[in-house]
Write a protein that holds these residues in place. Sequence first.
Motif, PDB file in Angstrom:
ATOM      1  N   TRP A  58      39.790  51.734  34.405  1.00  0.00           N
ATOM      2  CA  TRP A  58      39.252  50.655  33.585  1.00  0.00           C
ATOM      3  C   TRP A  58      39.700  49.298  34.119  1.00  0.00           C
ATOM      4  O   TRP A  58      38.898  48.364  34.216  1.00  0.00           O
ATOM      5  CB  TRP A  58      39.667  50.826  32.135  1.00  0.00           C
ATOM      6  CG  TRP A  58      39.083  49.761  31.249  1.00  0.00           C
ATOM      7  CD1 TRP A  58      39.722  48.692  30.713  1.00  0.00           C
ATOM      8  CD2 TRP A  58      37.714  49.650  30.848  1.00  0.00           C
ATOM      9  NE1 TRP A  58      38.848  47.915  29.978  1.00  0.00           N
ATOM     10  CE2 TRP A  58      37.597  48.484  30.052  1.00  0.00           C
ATOM     11  CE3 TRP A  58      36.571  50.411  31.069  1.00  0.00           C
ATOM     12  CZ2 TRP A  58      36.399  48.079  29.477  1.00  0.00           C
ATOM     13  CZ3 TRP A  58      35.374  50.007  30.494  1.00  0.00           C
ATOM     14  CH2 TRP A  58      35.303  48.856  29.717  1.00  0.00           C
ATOM     15  N   SER A  59      40.985  49.176  34.477  1.00  0.00           N
ATOM     16  CA  SER A  59      41.482  47.912  35.022  1.00  0.00           C
ATOM     17  C   SER A  59      40.798  47.574  36.340  1.00  0.00           C
ATOM     18  O   SER A  59      40.461  46.417  36.603  1.00  0.00           O
ATOM     19  CB  SER A  59      43.002  47.976  35.221  1.00  0.00           C
ATOM     20  OG  SER A  59      43.679  48.019  33.979  1.00  0.00           O
ATOM     21  N   GLU A  91      37.443  46.258  35.613  1.00  0.00           N
ATOM     22  CA  GLU A  91      37.502  44.901  35.082  1.00  0.00           C
ATOM     23  C   GLU A  91      37.760  43.872  36.184  1.00  0.00           C
ATOM     24  O   GLU A  91      37.293  42.738  36.093  1.00  0.00           O
ATOM     25  CB  GLU A  91      38.579  44.806  33.997  1.00  0.00           C
ATOM     26  CG  GLU A  91      38.191  45.478  32.686  1.00  0.00           C
ATOM     27  CD  GLU A  91      36.943  44.843  32.075  1.00  0.00           C
ATOM     28  OE1 GLU A  91      36.928  43.622  31.844  1.00  0.00           O
ATOM     29  OE2 GLU A  91      35.965  45.584  31.836  1.00  0.00           O
ATOM     30  N   ARG A 112      34.326  43.391  37.576  1.00  0.00           N
ATOM     31  CA  ARG A 112      33.443  42.712  36.633  1.00  0.00           C
ATOM     32  C   ARG A 112      33.797  41.234  36.505  1.00  0.00           C
ATOM     33  O   ARG A 112      32.905  40.376  36.453  1.00  0.00           O
ATOM     34  CB  ARG A 112      33.518  43.382  35.259  1.00  0.00           C
ATOM     35  CG  ARG A 112      32.457  42.897  34.269  1.00  0.00           C
ATOM     36  CD  ARG A 112      32.627  43.559  32.913  1.00  0.00           C
ATOM     37  NE  ARG A 112      33.870  43.156  32.272  1.00  0.00           N
ATOM     38  CZ  ARG A 112      34.006  42.008  31.591  1.00  0.00           C
ATOM     39  NH1 ARG A 112      32.977  41.173  31.471  1.00  0.00           N
ATOM     40  NH2 ARG A 112      35.152  41.706  31.024  1.00  0.00           N
ATOM     41  N   ASP A 152      44.500  44.352  32.589  1.00  0.00           N
ATOM     42  CA  ASP A 152      43.329  43.520  32.331  1.00  0.00           C
ATOM     43  C   ASP A 152      43.290  42.975  30.909  1.00  0.00           C
ATOM     44  O   ASP A 152      42.275  42.414  30.484  1.00  0.00           O
ATOM     45  CB  ASP A 152      42.045  44.312  32.599  1.00  0.00           C
ATOM     46  CG  ASP A 152      41.938  45.548  31.712  1.00  0.00           C
ATOM     47  OD1 ASP A 152      42.695  46.504  31.960  1.00  0.00           O
ATOM     48  OD2 ASP A 152      41.120  45.551  30.781  1.00  0.00           O
TER      49      ASP A 152
END
Length: 200
Positions: free
Chosen positions: A129-130, A133, A136, A178
């Motif tokens: 996920w980090s 991010e 993104r 993040d």
Amino acid sequence: MTFQQELSSWFSTSAPVGVQVPAIDSKAPETTLSLHSGEPTVIAFLRHCGCPFAEKTFLNLREVAKSHKDIDFVAVSHSSEDATNTWLRSLPQAGSEPSNLRVVIDEKVEIYGAWGLGSSSYTHVLSPWSMYEVWRLGREQGIWNRPTESGSRWQTSGYFAVDADGVVRWGGAGKRADDIPEFEEAVRAVDAVATAQAKL
């Protein structure tokens, strides 16, 4: 910035911690980080200079500080003073910091440790996920990794709002690398206390 400096950020140690992160409604830790007497304070303990999440956090803090001149805003960096200043000059609209925003250098991570912010885990920094991010944030806002001249990538970030009496009213340690806080929430937390006290 050298390759050795960049590599060392993966091996640098974070703050040793023997205390808990201060709980909401507890007194703020007593450290060399001076809190302006009689003024509420919003504090952001940053990840290393060069981290895109630290950059986004600082930019958000700067914008909120411009709108709330009655609050003291503090960004704490554990990168060296030279590295921190180089990083600050590289940011968008460098030099536009308002007078109520100050940057404190804590290269020995003593202040971080006193606020319960120590070394993070592998999954905290390198979770899928980090990593998503990071991509993104770069793709949508143009905030990418910058050179890391000093500091530890494993240092946990943290965000707090302290009222005029030195009591923690909002915040905690970053849950992941993040984790970027909403500083308007911090402002609302200390404003609510001031409003309640004014009615007494």
